[in-house]
Design a protein around this motif. Structure first.
Motif, PDB file in Angstrom:
ATOM      1  N   SER A  94       0.860  -1.178   0.000  1.00  0.00           N
ATOM      2  CA  SER A  94       0.000   0.000   0.000  1.00  0.00           C
ATOM      3  C   SER A  94       0.898   1.231   0.000  1.00  0.00           C
ATOM      4  O   SER A  94       1.776   1.350   0.843  1.00  0.00           O
ATOM      5  CB  SER A  94      -0.864  -0.033   1.263  1.00  0.00           C
ATOM      6  N   ARG A  95       0.685   2.089  -0.997  1.00  0.00           N
ATOM      7  CA  ARG A  95       1.564   3.253  -1.111  1.00  0.00           C
ATOM      8  C   ARG A  95       0.772   4.503  -1.424  1.00  0.00           C
ATOM      9  O   ARG A  95      -0.161   4.480  -2.211  1.00  0.00           O
ATOM     10  CB  ARG A  95       2.567   3.053  -2.259  1.00  0.00           C
ATOM     11  N   ILE A  96       1.185   5.635  -0.830  1.00  0.00           N
ATOM     12  CA  ILE A  96       0.564   6.917  -1.149  1.00  0.00           C
ATOM     13  C   ILE A  96       1.256   7.451  -2.399  1.00  0.00           C
ATOM     14  O   ILE A  96       2.486   7.487  -2.461  1.00  0.00           O
ATOM     15  CB  ILE A  96       0.697   7.893   0.026  1.00  0.00           C
ATOM     16  N   VAL A  97       0.491   7.798  -3.412  1.00  0.00           N
ATOM     17  CA  VAL A  97       1.065   8.260  -4.681  1.00  0.00           C
ATOM     18  C   VAL A  97       0.397   9.565  -5.126  1.00  0.00           C
ATOM     19  O   VAL A  97      -0.530  10.051  -4.470  1.00  0.00           O
ATOM     20  CB  VAL A  97       0.902   7.171  -5.795  1.00  0.00           C
ATOM     21  N   GLU A  98       0.895  10.099  -6.233  1.00  0.00           N
ATOM     22  CA  GLU A  98       0.332  11.312  -6.839  1.00  0.00           C
ATOM     23  C   GLU A  98       0.331  12.476  -5.860  1.00  0.00           C
ATOM     24  O   GLU A  98      -0.629  13.240  -5.757  1.00  0.00           O
ATOM     25  CB  GLU A  98      -1.085  11.050  -7.368  1.00  0.00           C
ATOM     26  N   GLY A  99       1.418  12.601  -5.123  1.00  0.00           N
ATOM     27  CA  GLY A  99       1.553  13.711  -4.191  1.00  0.00           C
ATOM     28  C   GLY A  99       0.508  13.707  -3.085  1.00  0.00           C
ATOM     29  O   GLY A  99       0.096  14.755  -2.611  1.00  0.00           O
ATOM     30  N   GLY A 100       0.072  12.518  -2.680  1.00  0.00           N
ATOM     31  CA  GLY A 100      -0.876  12.422  -1.572  1.00  0.00           C
ATOM     32  C   GLY A 100      -2.325  12.392  -2.003  1.00  0.00           C
ATOM     33  O   GLY A 100      -3.223  12.327  -1.171  1.00  0.00           O
ATOM     34  N   ALA A 101      -2.562  12.405  -3.322  1.00  0.00           N
ATOM     35  CA  ALA A 101      -3.938  12.456  -3.824  1.00  0.00           C
ATOM     36  C   ALA A 101      -4.556  11.066  -3.978  1.00  0.00           C
ATOM     37  O   ALA A 101      -5.756  10.938  -4.199  1.00  0.00           O
ATOM     38  CB  ALA A 101      -3.996  13.194  -5.158  1.00  0.00           C
ATOM     39  N   ALA A 102      -3.737  10.031  -3.875  1.00  0.00           N
ATOM     40  CA  ALA A 102      -4.272   8.682  -4.084  1.00  0.00           C
ATOM     41  C   ALA A 102      -3.480   7.645  -3.299  1.00  0.00           C
ATOM     42  O   ALA A 102      -2.335   7.878  -2.902  1.00  0.00           O
ATOM     43  CB  ALA A 102      -4.236   8.346  -5.568  1.00  0.00           C
TER      44      ALA A 102
ATOM     45  N   GLN B  19      -4.427 -16.709  -6.500  1.00  0.00           N
ATOM     46  CA  GLN B  19      -3.079 -16.188  -6.168  1.00  0.00           C
ATOM     47  C   GLN B  19      -2.609 -15.079  -7.104  1.00  0.00           C
ATOM     48  O   GLN B  19      -1.468 -14.648  -7.004  1.00  0.00           O
ATOM     49  CB  GLN B  19      -1.993 -17.291  -6.168  1.00  0.00           C
ATOM     50  N   ARG B  20      -3.468 -14.650  -8.024  1.00  0.00           N
ATOM     51  CA  ARG B  20      -2.991 -13.603  -8.923  1.00  0.00           C
ATOM     52  C   ARG B  20      -3.083 -12.232  -8.259  1.00  0.00           C
ATOM     53  O   ARG B  20      -3.868 -12.042  -7.331  1.00  0.00           O
ATOM     54  CB  ARG B  20      -3.763 -13.657 -10.243  1.00  0.00           C
ATOM     55  N   ARG B  21      -2.277 -11.292  -8.797  1.00  0.00           N
ATOM     56  CA  ARG B  21      -2.237  -9.962  -8.191  1.00  0.00           C
ATOM     57  C   ARG B  21      -2.850  -8.908  -9.098  1.00  0.00           C
ATOM     58  O   ARG B  21      -2.767  -9.026 -10.326  1.00  0.00           O
ATOM     59  CB  ARG B  21      -0.790  -9.581  -7.868  1.00  0.00           C
ATOM     60  N   PHE B  22      -3.446  -7.913  -8.501  1.00  0.00           N
ATOM     61  CA  PHE B  22      -3.976  -6.790  -9.269  1.00  0.00           C
ATOM     62  C   PHE B  22      -3.825  -5.512  -8.445  1.00  0.00           C
ATOM     63  O   PHE B  22      -3.504  -5.562  -7.257  1.00  0.00           O
ATOM     64  CB  PHE B  22      -5.423  -7.027  -9.709  1.00  0.00           C
ATOM     65  N   THR B  23      -4.029  -4.361  -9.082  1.00  0.00           N
ATOM     66  CA  THR B  23      -3.797  -3.064  -8.432  1.00  0.00           C
ATOM     67  C   THR B  23      -5.082  -2.263  -8.353  1.00  0.00           C
ATOM     68  O   THR B  23      -5.856  -2.227  -9.313  1.00  0.00           O
ATOM     69  CB  THR B  23      -2.766  -2.250  -9.257  1.00  0.00           C
ATOM     70  N   THR B  24      -5.288  -1.637  -7.218  1.00  0.00           N
ATOM     71  CA  THR B  24      -6.437  -0.717  -7.118  1.00  0.00           C
ATOM     72  C   THR B  24      -5.933   0.653  -6.651  1.00  0.00           C
ATOM     73  O   THR B  24      -4.902   0.748  -5.990  1.00  0.00           O
ATOM     74  CB  THR B  24      -7.496  -1.217  -6.102  1.00  0.00           C
ATOM     75  N   TYR B  25      -6.656   1.691  -7.032  1.00  0.00           N
ATOM     76  CA  TYR B  25      -6.348   3.046  -6.589  1.00  0.00           C
ATOM     77  C   TYR B  25      -7.531   3.599  -5.824  1.00  0.00           C
ATOM     78  O   TYR B  25      -8.677   3.423  -6.230  1.00  0.00           O
ATOM     79  CB  TYR B  25      -6.093   3.964  -7.796  1.00  0.00           C
ATOM     80  N   GLU B  26      -7.228   4.276  -4.737  1.00  0.00           N
ATOM     81  CA  GLU B  26      -8.289   4.939  -3.999  1.00  0.00           C
ATOM     82  C   GLU B  26      -8.062   6.442  -4.113  1.00  0.00           C
ATOM     83  O   GLU B  26      -6.979   6.939  -3.847  1.00  0.00           O
ATOM     84  CB  GLU B  26      -8.222   4.514  -2.540  1.00  0.00           C
ATOM     85  N   ARG B  27      -9.104   7.155  -4.552  1.00  0.00           N
ATOM     86  CA  ARG B  27      -9.016   8.614  -4.721  1.00  0.00           C
ATOM     87  C   ARG B  27     -10.256   9.271  -4.139  1.00  0.00           C
ATOM     88  O   ARG B  27     -11.268   8.626  -3.934  1.00  0.00           O
ATOM     89  CB  ARG B  27      -8.981   8.976  -6.215  1.00  0.00           C
ATOM     90  N   TYR B  28     -10.169  10.582  -3.927  1.00  0.00           N
ATOM     91  CA  TYR B  28     -11.362  11.317  -3.526  1.00  0.00           C
ATOM     92  C   TYR B  28     -12.335  11.317  -4.687  1.00  0.00           C
ATOM     93  O   TYR B  28     -11.929  11.326  -5.844  1.00  0.00           O
ATOM     94  CB  TYR B  28     -11.031  12.776  -3.209  1.00  0.00           C
ATOM     95  N   GLU B  29     -13.624  11.368  -4.331  1.00  0.00           N
ATOM     96  CA  GLU B  29     -14.600  11.565  -5.395  1.00  0.00           C
ATOM     97  C   GLU B  29     -14.591  13.054  -5.713  1.00  0.00           C
ATOM     98  O   GLU B  29     -14.672  13.886  -4.818  1.00  0.00           O
ATOM     99  CB  GLU B  29     -15.983  11.140  -4.918  1.00  0.00           C
ATOM    100  N   GLN B  30     -14.445  13.382  -6.997  1.00  0.00           N
ATOM    101  CA  GLN B  30     -14.263  14.790  -7.349  1.00  0.00           C
ATOM    102  C   GLN B  30     -15.211  15.235  -8.449  1.00  0.00           C
ATOM    103  O   GLN B  30     -15.584  14.460  -9.310  1.00  0.00           O
ATOM    104  CB  GLN B  30     -12.825  15.019  -7.803  1.00  0.00           C
ATOM    105  N   GLN B  31     -15.515  16.521  -8.380  1.00  0.00           N
ATOM    106  CA  GLN B  31     -16.280  17.139  -9.468  1.00  0.00           C
ATOM    107  C   GLN B  31     -15.396  17.159 -10.713  1.00  0.00           C
ATOM    108  O   GLN B  31     -14.205  17.414 -10.601  1.00  0.00           O
ATOM    109  CB  GLN B  31     -16.610  18.592  -9.102  1.00  0.00           C
ATOM    110  N   PRO B  32     -15.955  16.892 -11.866  1.00  0.00           N
ATOM    111  CA  PRO B  32     -15.107  16.981 -13.056  1.00  0.00           C
ATOM    112  C   PRO B  32     -14.670  18.427 -13.303  1.00  0.00           C
ATOM    113  O   PRO B  32     -15.448  19.362 -13.116  1.00  0.00           O
ATOM    114  CB  PRO B  32     -16.011  16.482 -14.181  1.00  0.00           C
ATOM    115  N   LEU B  33     -13.409  18.598 -13.688  1.00  0.00           N
ATOM    116  CA  LEU B  33     -12.897  19.919 -14.066  1.00  0.00           C
ATOM    117  C   LEU B  33     -12.972  20.014 -15.574  1.00  0.00           C
ATOM    118  O   LEU B  33     -12.719  19.036 -16.266  1.00  0.00           O
ATOM    119  CB  LEU B  33     -11.430  20.043 -13.678  1.00  0.00           C
ATOM    120  N   ARG B  34     -13.257  21.213 -16.071  1.00  0.00           N
ATOM    121  CA  ARG B  34     -13.260  21.363 -17.521  1.00  0.00           C
ATOM    122  C   ARG B  34     -12.176  22.326 -17.957  1.00  0.00           C
ATOM    123  O   ARG B  34     -11.814  23.257 -17.247  1.00  0.00           O
ATOM    124  CB  ARG B  34     -14.622  21.842 -18.007  1.00  0.00           C
TER     125      ARG B  34
END
Ligand SMILES: [Zn+2]
Length: 164
Positions: free
Chosen positions: A16-24, A35-50
């Motif tokens: 488990s690692r903090i990435v993207e400057g603390g954003a994820a 036994q297989r491995r996969f990756t998940t990311y946890e992020r804040y739910e955000q309003q889309p920026l345009r």
């Protein structure tokens, strides 16, 4: 989240690692069944920026695009992917903190330049030359050397005149 390979409902976090400057948070998971491995990311739910393009068109903000621009500027430079990812994260965070829902691309470009300047001067010059629409780096360097030549010539003239 189900295992993407065998649909098992359980999984074990192996890293488990903090990435993207603390954003994820990035998690490596292992399925106890296959036994297989996969990756998940946890992020804040955000309003889309345009983003407002120069043509006036709008498109969704895409951090990947910023990253690609910086990667290109950092080609063969000693800047790690991790540093660039964290810069891209910082830029996105700053844009969100500023609170606008629509952001002109020029504003994003300025931010990228600011960040690159702190990390690598060559990458900064490359990015600036593309961003400010110098067609070739050569053209930009030529401009710099012309400026230097002019400066040197005028300094020499001053010295010569001093002798007389
Ligand atoms: Zn599985």
């Amino acid at each position: 989240m189900h295992c993407p390979f065998c649909e098992e409902e359980d999984s074990r976090v192996v890293d488990s690692r903090i990435v993207e400057g603390g954003a994820a948070v990035r998690r490596r998971r292992e399925c106890p069944r296959c036994q297989r491995r996969f990756t998940t990311y946890e992020r804040y739910e955000q309003q889309p920026l345009r983003v407002i393009k120069k043509s006036g068109e709008r498109e969704l903000f895409n951090r990947q695009k910023i990253l690609q621009g910086m990667l290109k500027a950092c080609e063969k430079r000693p800047v790690t992917m991790e540093v660039l990812e964290s810069l891209a994260g910082e830029i996105e965070k700053e844009l969100r903190d500023e609170g606008y829902e629509e952001i002109p691309t020029s504003h994003i470009g300025e931010k990228v330049m600011e960040k690159l300047k702190e990390v690598d001067q060559v990458a900064y010059v490359r990015f600036a030359s593309v961003y400010r629409e110098f067609r070739e780096i050569d053209q930009f360097l030529e401009l710099l050397s012309t400026l230097n030549r002019e400066k040197n010539t005028s300094e020499r003239r001053e010295v010569d005149e001093g002798k007389d």
